[in-house]
Enzyme design. Structure first.
Site, PDB file in Angstrom:
ATOM      1  N   ASN A  24      -0.993  86.230  -4.398  1.00  0.00           N
ATOM      2  CA  ASN A  24       0.024  86.979  -5.203  1.00  0.00           C
ATOM      3  C   ASN A  24      -0.885  88.095  -5.736  1.00  0.00           C
ATOM      4  OD1 ASN A  24      -1.276  85.647  -7.220  1.00  0.00           O
ATOM      5  ND2 ASN A  24       0.416  84.397  -8.136  1.00  0.00           N
ATOM      6  N   LEU A  25      -2.140  88.249  -5.702  1.00  0.00           N
ATOM      7  CA  LEU A  25      -2.933  89.229  -6.311  1.00  0.00           C
ATOM      8  C   LEU A  25      -2.898  89.238  -7.932  1.00  0.00           C
ATOM      9  CD1 LEU A  25      -2.509  92.184  -3.832  1.00  0.00           C
ATOM     10  CD2 LEU A  25      -4.141  90.328  -3.795  1.00  0.00           C
ATOM     11  N   ARG A  81     -18.499  75.543 -27.396  1.00  0.00           N
ATOM     12  CA  ARG A  81     -17.057  75.632 -26.753  1.00  0.00           C
ATOM     13  C   ARG A  81     -16.320  74.316 -26.772  1.00  0.00           C
ATOM     14  NH1 ARG A  81     -16.645  78.800 -21.140  1.00  0.00           N
ATOM     15  NH2 ARG A  81     -17.265  77.060 -20.256  1.00  0.00           N
ATOM     16  N   ALA A 130      -5.132  78.799  -3.963  1.00  0.00           N
ATOM     17  CA  ALA A 130      -4.291  79.618  -5.127  1.00  0.00           C
ATOM     18  C   ALA A 130      -4.065  78.780  -6.266  1.00  0.00           C
ATOM     19  CB  ALA A 130      -2.931  80.135  -4.358  1.00  0.00           C
ATOM     20  N   PHE A 166     -18.426  71.972  -8.515  1.00  0.00           N
ATOM     21  CA  PHE A 166     -19.028  72.056  -9.647  1.00  0.00           C
ATOM     22  C   PHE A 166     -19.175  73.578 -10.049  1.00  0.00           C
ATOM     23  CE2 PHE A 166     -20.135  67.505 -11.291  1.00  0.00           C
ATOM     24  CZ  PHE A 166     -19.352  67.095 -10.296  1.00  0.00           C
ATOM     25  N   ILE A 189     -13.595  82.367  -4.453  1.00  0.00           N
ATOM     26  CA  ILE A 189     -13.931  81.331  -3.312  1.00  0.00           C
ATOM     27  C   ILE A 189     -12.922  81.372  -2.095  1.00  0.00           C
ATOM     28  CG2 ILE A 189     -14.415  78.796  -2.753  1.00  0.00           C
ATOM     29  CD1 ILE A 189     -14.611  78.637  -5.906  1.00  0.00           C
ATOM     30  N   TYR A 211      -5.846  71.626 -16.838  1.00  0.00           N
ATOM     31  CA  TYR A 211      -6.122  72.006 -15.221  1.00  0.00           C
ATOM     32  C   TYR A 211      -6.840  70.935 -14.452  1.00  0.00           C
ATOM     33  CZ  TYR A 211      -9.532  74.009 -12.095  1.00  0.00           C
ATOM     34  OH  TYR A 211     -10.302  74.215 -10.857  1.00  0.00           O
TER      35      TYR A 211
HETATM   36  N1  UFG Z   1     -21.526  79.464 -21.608  1.00  0.00           N
HETATM   37  C1  UFG Z   1     -21.965  80.221 -22.641  1.00  0.00           C
HETATM   38  N2  UFG Z   1     -21.690  81.511 -22.859  1.00  0.00           N
HETATM   39  C2  UFG Z   1     -20.532  82.140 -22.262  1.00  0.00           C
HETATM   40  C3  UFG Z   1     -19.986  81.445 -21.158  1.00  0.00           C
HETATM   41  C4  UFG Z   1     -20.293  80.191 -20.726  1.00  0.00           C
HETATM   42  O1  UFG Z   1     -22.934  79.634 -22.924  1.00  0.00           O
HETATM   43  O2  UFG Z   1     -20.305  83.160 -22.742  1.00  0.00           O
HETATM   44  C5  UFG Z   1     -21.904  78.096 -20.853  1.00  0.00           C
HETATM   45  C6  UFG Z   1     -20.706  77.058 -21.088  1.00  0.00           C
HETATM   46  O3  UFG Z   1     -20.435  76.703 -22.316  1.00  0.00           O
HETATM   47  C7  UFG Z   1     -21.093  76.166 -20.075  1.00  0.00           C
HETATM   48  C8  UFG Z   1     -21.851  77.025 -18.999  1.00  0.00           C
HETATM   49  O4  UFG Z   1     -22.247  78.200 -19.782  1.00  0.00           O
HETATM   50  O5  UFG Z   1     -22.314  75.181 -20.684  1.00  0.00           O
HETATM   51  C9  UFG Z   1     -21.099  77.381 -17.872  1.00  0.00           C
HETATM   52  O6  UFG Z   1     -19.868  77.723 -18.242  1.00  0.00           O
HETATM   53  P1  UFG Z   1     -18.686  78.406 -17.262  1.00  0.00           P
HETATM   54  O7  UFG Z   1     -17.634  78.777 -17.914  1.00  0.00           O
HETATM   55  O8  UFG Z   1     -19.362  79.107 -16.383  1.00  0.00           O
HETATM   56  O9  UFG Z   1     -18.224  77.130 -16.311  1.00  0.00           O
HETATM   57  P2  UFG Z   1     -17.738  75.588 -16.765  1.00  0.00           P
HETATM   58  O10 UFG Z   1     -18.907  74.568 -16.615  1.00  0.00           O
HETATM   59  O11 UFG Z   1     -17.036  75.735 -17.969  1.00  0.00           O
HETATM   60  O12 UFG Z   1     -16.755  75.543 -15.646  1.00  0.00           O
HETATM   61  C10 UFG Z   1     -16.778  75.242 -14.491  1.00  0.00           C
HETATM   62  C11 UFG Z   1     -15.597  75.898 -13.481  1.00  0.00           C
HETATM   63  C12 UFG Z   1     -14.292  75.315 -13.869  1.00  0.00           C
HETATM   64  C13 UFG Z   1     -14.417  73.664 -13.552  1.00  0.00           C
HETATM   65  C14 UFG Z   1     -15.540  73.215 -14.568  1.00  0.00           C
HETATM   66  C15 UFG Z   1     -15.738  71.871 -14.341  1.00  0.00           C
HETATM   67  O13 UFG Z   1     -15.648  77.365 -13.619  1.00  0.00           O
HETATM   68  O14 UFG Z   1     -13.329  75.837 -12.870  1.00  0.00           O
HETATM   69  O15 UFG Z   1     -16.686  73.821 -14.363  1.00  0.00           O
HETATM   70  O16 UFG Z   1     -16.227  71.137 -15.508  1.00  0.00           O
HETATM   71  F1  UFG Z   1     -13.133  73.121 -13.826  1.00  0.00           F
END
Ligand code: UFG
Length: 326
Positions: free
Chosen positions: A32-33, A278, A74, A169, A12, A141
């Site tokens: 910091n890469l 998850r 960061a 989001f 981002i 987090y």
């Molecule tokens: N999902 C799968 N399979 C995968 C990966 C993700 O089914 O292999 C599902 C997750 O269960 C979730 C949806 O896809 O329902 C989105 O998952 P992401 O991991 O892409 O994103 P999240 O909603 O878990 O997380 C995002 C941001 C975070 C933030 C969070 C807020 O990436 O930084 O929303 O709740 F904190």
């Protein structure tokens, strides 16, 4: 304006830094890469490789460059990882954020934009979620971001710092020649596209028994270029006071719908299998961005789900191994 962008080599942060430069601002990137990529830093930005834990570096940076504002990306950003490594998140996100704030105030830099998160809303009472929703962090987090938001509040009261806290989001998509390249990758859209690239055999859907229209989780996917425009509007509005906004589209898509759209965009069958839920995933997260629309005239222009996925697909198919390895 001269803007310090921490994490400006990350997903981002790099998009926002590029957009600032496109609009004529001067940008200093501090990264910091650890997750960021040197190739994602704009050639016209001043790049400093370094860590927010290094207070003398910060002091030197502010003394030399005298930024007018800070945009702070960061951070460690993974909900699941923070459940396994709480001290990493509590120490680095909070203490390093405090180092940055303390140095900024000491040097008279009193404009600050914070990258915050929807993980503040683990148990929402309203959907879509607006800024009145109570803060219930879903993980260390989310807690680290909630604490940074509170610090900013008190620095406004005591030091006159003007801040914008932007709770995203699901950030996705890409543009300006940049991409999304995390290692490890945990986010849905890039993982689905890795299946289409033949880098994974299938996508595992984390739970298909949620109370949603097809049993899979609903999320609000916001294009990173729309996030970038929101950051810059918020930055330019800081003279009129501090503000907090939720950033999404107001629409949700299920995991299944994302996979279907990716099949249409890529022409690949993208095999999917149902797996267990998850831990920590809420069924539905959708943002209300009515407030930033009303106050700053922001609206998402790039976030229709097909464009999001085709922009990500275009970059990933041109850079199948990510930055620096295509
Ligand atoms: N999902 C799968 N399979 C995968 C990966 C993700 O089914 O292999 C599902 C997750 O269960 C979730 C949806 O896809 O329902 C989105 O998952 P992401 O991991 O892409 O994103 P999240 O909603 O878990 O997380 C995002 C941001 C975070 C933030 C969070 C807020 O990436 O930084 O929303 O709740 F904190």
């Amino acid at each position: 304006m001269k803007v310090l962008v921490t994490g400006g080599a990350g997903f981002i942060g790099s998009h926002v830094a590029h957009e600032l430069i496109r609009q004529g601002d001067d940008v200093i990137v501090l990264d910091n890469l650890y997750q960021g990529h040197r190739e994602a830093v704009h050639p016209d930005a001043t790049f400093i490789e370094g860590d927010l834990a290094d207070k003398s570096l910060l002091d030197q940076l502010f003394a030399e460059h005298k930024p007018d504002a800070v945009m702070h990306f960061a951070s460690h950003t993974l909900v699941g990882e923070s459940m396994e490594k709480p001290f990493l998140y509590l120490r680095e996100n909070i203490v390093n954020g405090l180092n940055l704030l303390e140095t900024a105030v000491a040097h008279g830099t009193l404009k600050f934009v914070l990258s915050s998160t929807a993980n503040l809303f683990d148990d929402p009472e309203r959907m879509p979620i607006d800024e009145q929703e109570r803060i219930v962090p879903g993980s260390p987090y989310g807690e680290s971001k909630a604490i940074l938001e509170r610090m900013l509040h008190w620095l406004d009261v005591t030091k006159g710092m003007k801040y914008a806290a932007l709770r995203y989001f699901n950030a996705c998509g890409c543009g300006l020649g940049l991409g999304e390249d995390h290692d490890p990758e945990t986010h849905l859209i890039p993982i689905v596209l890795q299946v289409a690239l033949g880098q994974r055999e299938q996508i595992t859907v984390f739970g298909d028994d949620y109370e949603t229209r097809d049993g899979t989780c609903v999320r609000d996917y916001i294009h990173v270029l729309d996030l970038a425009s929101a950051h810059i509007l918020a930055l330019r509005a800081l003279d009129q006071g501090s503000r907090t906004y939720n950033l999404g589209t107001g629409n949700g898509f299920t995991v299944q719908e994302i996979i279907e759209t990716a099949r249409e965009v890529t022409g690949h069958p993208i095999p999917a299998v149902a797996g267990p839920r998850r831990a920590g995933d809420p069924a539905t997260l959708i943002a209300s961005s009515e407030k930033i629309g009303r106050e700053l005239g922001w609206e998402p222009r790039h976030s229709d789900i097909r464009s999001v996925i085709s922009d990500a697909w275009e970059w990933m198919s041109a850079n199948p191994q990510g930055y620096g390895q295509s």
